[in-house]
Write an enzyme that holds these catalytic residues in place. Structure first.
Site, PDB file in Angstrom:
ATOM      1  N   ASP A  25      34.112  51.417  27.745  1.00  0.00           N
ATOM      2  CA  ASP A  25      35.551  51.416  27.492  1.00  0.00           C
ATOM      3  C   ASP A  25      35.757  51.413  25.984  1.00  0.00           C
ATOM      4  O   ASP A  25      35.171  50.588  25.278  1.00  0.00           O
ATOM      5  CB  ASP A  25      36.205  50.181  28.116  1.00  0.00           C
ATOM      6  CG  ASP A  25      35.881  50.059  29.607  1.00  0.00           C
ATOM      7  OD1 ASP A  25      35.693  51.106  30.255  1.00  0.00           O
ATOM      8  OD2 ASP A  25      35.806  48.920  30.111  1.00  0.00           O
TER       9      ASP A  25
ATOM     10  N   ASP B 157      42.390  48.822  41.247  1.00  0.00           N
ATOM     11  CA  ASP B 157      42.175  47.729  40.304  1.00  0.00           C
ATOM     12  C   ASP B 157      42.733  46.455  40.927  1.00  0.00           C
ATOM     13  O   ASP B 157      43.908  46.409  41.316  1.00  0.00           O
ATOM     14  CB  ASP B 157      42.873  48.014  38.978  1.00  0.00           C
ATOM     15  CG  ASP B 157      42.177  49.103  38.179  1.00  0.00           C
ATOM     16  OD1 ASP B 157      41.125  49.593  38.629  1.00  0.00           O
ATOM     17  OD2 ASP B 157      42.696  49.479  37.106  1.00  0.00           O
TER      18      ASP B 157
END
EC number: 5.3.1.16
Length: 247
Positions: free
Chosen positions: A129, A8
């Site tokens: 998500d 990330d």
């Protein structure tokens, strides 16, 4: 089952967030390309990369870091975060990204996802998500009224290569994967599902290798790999043994 190590990207560094909060970022490596090489050396087969700044900005921000990763490894890379139009999709595929992950735009403009799937078969992934079972977008800053299954079913016939399902309530806190919700999604659609959010230990890997989880394409691991809770060598050994047993 594929175990995807996660990189990330925030401000050019390799970080992990806690519960998706950009203010709760821990820097694990200031050199994402070096981290990618380390994952490849450990034996991982596929890399998962997210441009966190891009997810909030709605456009790629950590492009230089992504390009450095691509130049550093031979394993395929899937990328998400801030990719919101066909030009952006095609740019990254042209640079060597194997699969592009579309999240916010999948909710905002499903026709774009369908168009991308037609133009690039097998290379478009939808990122779903969820917070409390509802789809979150814009870098998880907004929660919609749509459920994960409702959104996934919109792409049942679109040619989506996979769905990355992240339980935000588990992400970065090492509570273990939400297997129940992930399997419920995988059973509701024909699209392969990748589990994300909370993978904490070898016990999670063992759970993913049980018969009911064979419908999953794989799982993503981040913080557990970085802080040593998940031994990469042992995890990959378990996965190889399970594959050999099936063959």
């Amino acid at each position: 089952m594929i175990l995807f190590p996660a990189i990330d990207l925030k401000d050019g560094a390799c970080v992990r967030l806690k519960l998706g909060d950009m203010n709760e970022a821990t820097v694990f490596n200031a050199d994402p390309a070096a981290q990618a090489r380390a994952f490849e050396a450990e034996g991982f087969e596929y890399l998962h990369v997210v441009d966190l700044n891009g997810a909030f900005a709605g456009r790629p921000v950590n492009g230089a870091a992504v390009e450095a990763i691509l130049a550093s490894v031979k394993m395929p890379v899937q990328l998400g975060g801030g990719i919101r139009d066909l030009a952006g999709i095609e740019t990254w595929l042209g640079k060597g990204i194997r699969r592009v992950i579309l999240g916010t735009i999948a909710l905002r403009d499903p026709d774009l996802v369908r168009e991308a799937c037609r133009a690039h078969p097998g290379r478009i992934v939808v990122g779903i998500d969820a917070r409390g079972g509802r789809v979150a977008v814009e870098g998880w800053a907004e929660t919609s009224e749509l459920t994960t299954i409702e959104l996934a079913r919109r792409f049942e016939d679109a040619g989506v290569a996979a769905i990355v399902y992240t339980d935000i309530d588990r992400d970065g806190v090492l509570k273990g994967l939400n297997i129940e919700s992930t399997l419920a999604l995988a059973r509701a659609v024909q699209i392969p599902v990748i589990a994300s959010g909370g993978l904490a230990s070898l016990d999670d890997v063992r759970r993913l290798l049980e018969p009911d989880c064979r419908i999953l394409e794989g799982a993503i691991s981040g913080r557990a790999l970085y802080d040593g809770r998940l031994d990469a060598t042992e995890a990959l050994k378990l996965i190889r043994a399970a594959r050999e047993a099936l063959n």
